[in-house]
Design a protein around this motif. Structure first.
Motif, PDB file in Angstrom:
ATOM      1  N   SER A 248     -26.848  11.713  -8.808  1.00 41.59           N
ATOM      2  CA  SER A 248     -27.866  11.360  -7.794  1.00 41.59           C
ATOM      3  C   SER A 248     -27.639   9.962  -7.225  1.00 41.59           C
ATOM      4  N   ARG A 279     -34.144  13.519  -6.219  1.00 45.02           N
ATOM      5  CA  ARG A 279     -34.155  12.836  -7.509  1.00 45.02           C
ATOM      6  C   ARG A 279     -33.814  11.355  -7.338  1.00 45.02           C
ATOM      7  N   LEU A 323     -36.603  13.132 -15.644  1.00 44.95           N
ATOM      8  CA  LEU A 323     -36.055  13.474 -14.330  1.00 44.95           C
ATOM      9  C   LEU A 323     -34.629  13.985 -14.444  1.00 44.95           C
ATOM     10  N   TYR A 324     -33.841  13.372 -15.335  1.00 43.98           N
ATOM     11  CA  TYR A 324     -32.437  13.733 -15.493  1.00 43.98           C
ATOM     12  C   TYR A 324     -32.172  14.683 -16.660  1.00 43.98           C
TER      13      TYR A 324
END
Length: 353
Positions: A248, A279, A323-324
């Motif tokens: 990202s 993201r 998020l990851y």
């Protein structure tokens, strides 16, 4: 055409110092080699001369090495090829992302680190070219003063406009000489044409303004579009876009490589790229909560965090990790304090050693 010189370079040439010309397949290194050899012949240089090429791996154009070989044959000298032992530039970008992920999970950095080179952090040049070339020259010409020739020209950028004709390395062994530093691009192409050689096809056939990697952090949008039109670059394009998706992080800061030639991407990659962009926005928003005194600096960490700072960092790390999909350590105040205490003790130990 008169090359730019200094008294130090003239003296080294007169003494027969070895001369190594870095060649990439691009027009400037071609011209630098032609100009240097012509000058060395004119002044009666008797020392060894070589061309040296740093192979960057899959990011290089197919024709780049051929251009270097033809130049070496024309000049009747050896072409030495060096490579970074840990792999080419694409492998370096990919390993840098894995390292960034691991460092974040361990709390060895406060924010995620981009995987790509940047104009301000050109490890692509320092690690892949300069370091390996210098190591080979010092090994090959051990104990000798060496002239390292590059095709840098002042016309190329404001930074290069301020460069000197020649300077010596910190060890006092290698002089870097920029003999065509004052030439224009028209001079360069005229010199190549006059020799009977041909410049890299990327200039006159692909329509590119500069030739380095197929996709370069310094490339203009026009050059990246021209590069993506060449079938030989398609696999690399998709590999690089996949790294944008995984990390990202856009290839050129705010410019996503995936937007250059979306027609080359599969529907799945197109969807994944859109997710990666979203993201990236969320990550920047989350990490923006971290105050400046908490950010990474040289020698980090330099102090323990307050409870409020540790609580904030824990919240940020939880959000980014979710998020990851990272499996991160140090997601609460006690574990963050413990980690900082350990790192501070390590810093103190190293300083005392």
């Amino acid at each position: 055409m008169i090359v730019s010189r200094t008294p130090e370079i003239d003296a080294l040439i007169e003494d027969g110092a070895p001369v190594a010309i870095g060649v990439s397949g691009g027009k400037d290194s071609q011209a630098a080699a032609l100009a240097t050899f012509k000058h060395l012949d004119a002044v009666g240089h008797k020392g060894p001369r070589i061309l040296i090429h740093a192979d960057l791996g899959s990011v290089e154009w197919d024709d780049s090495f051929r251009i270097c070989e033809e130049l070496a044959e024309y000049l009747e000298c050896d072409l030495v090829v060096v490579r970074r032992k840990a792999g080419g530039l694409m492998e370096r970008w990919e390993s840098r992302w894995l390292s960034s992920k691991t460092r974040y999970e361990m709390l060895s950095t406060v924010t995620l680190v981009p995987c790509w080179s940047t104009p301000a952090m050109r490890f692509c040049t320092s690690e892949q070219k300069t370091h390996v070339i210098m190591a080979e020259l010092k090994r090959r010409f051990k104990g000798q003063k060496i002239i390292n020739v590059t095709g840098v020209r002042r016309e190329e950028s404001a930074t290069r406009a301020r460069m000197s004709v020649a300077d010596i390395d910190a060890g006092g062994q290698v002089w870097t000489w920029r003999p065509i530093i004052n030439l224009t691009v028209d001079h360069v192409f005229a010199m190549i044409d006059a020799s009977g050689l041909h410049p890299h096809p990327a200039y006159r056939i692909f329509g590119m303004g500069r030739v380095s990697c197929r996709y370069c952090i310094m490339s203009s949008m026009a050059d990246m579009i021209a590069a993506s039109a060449q079938p030989e670059s398609h696999d690399l394009y998709r590999q690089m876009v996949q790294l944008e998706i995984d990390s990202s992080f856009a290839f050129q800061g705010a410019r996503w490589l995936g937007d250059v030639a979306p027609q080359l991407l599969s529907p799945d990659m197109t969807r994944s790229l859109a997710f990666a962009k979203n993201r990236a926005v969320l990550r920047k928003h989350i990490e923006a909560q971290i105050t400046k005194p908490m950010l990474y600096v040289k020698g980090w960490p330099t102090r323990m965090l307050t409870n409020e700072e540790a609580d904030l960092l824990a919240s940020v790390r939880q959000q980014v990790s979710n998020l990851y999909g990272f499996k991160s350590d140090c997601l609460d105040v006690p574990s963050i304090h413990e980690r900082y205490g350990f790192l501070l003790a390590e810093n103190a130990r190293k300083a005392a050693a």
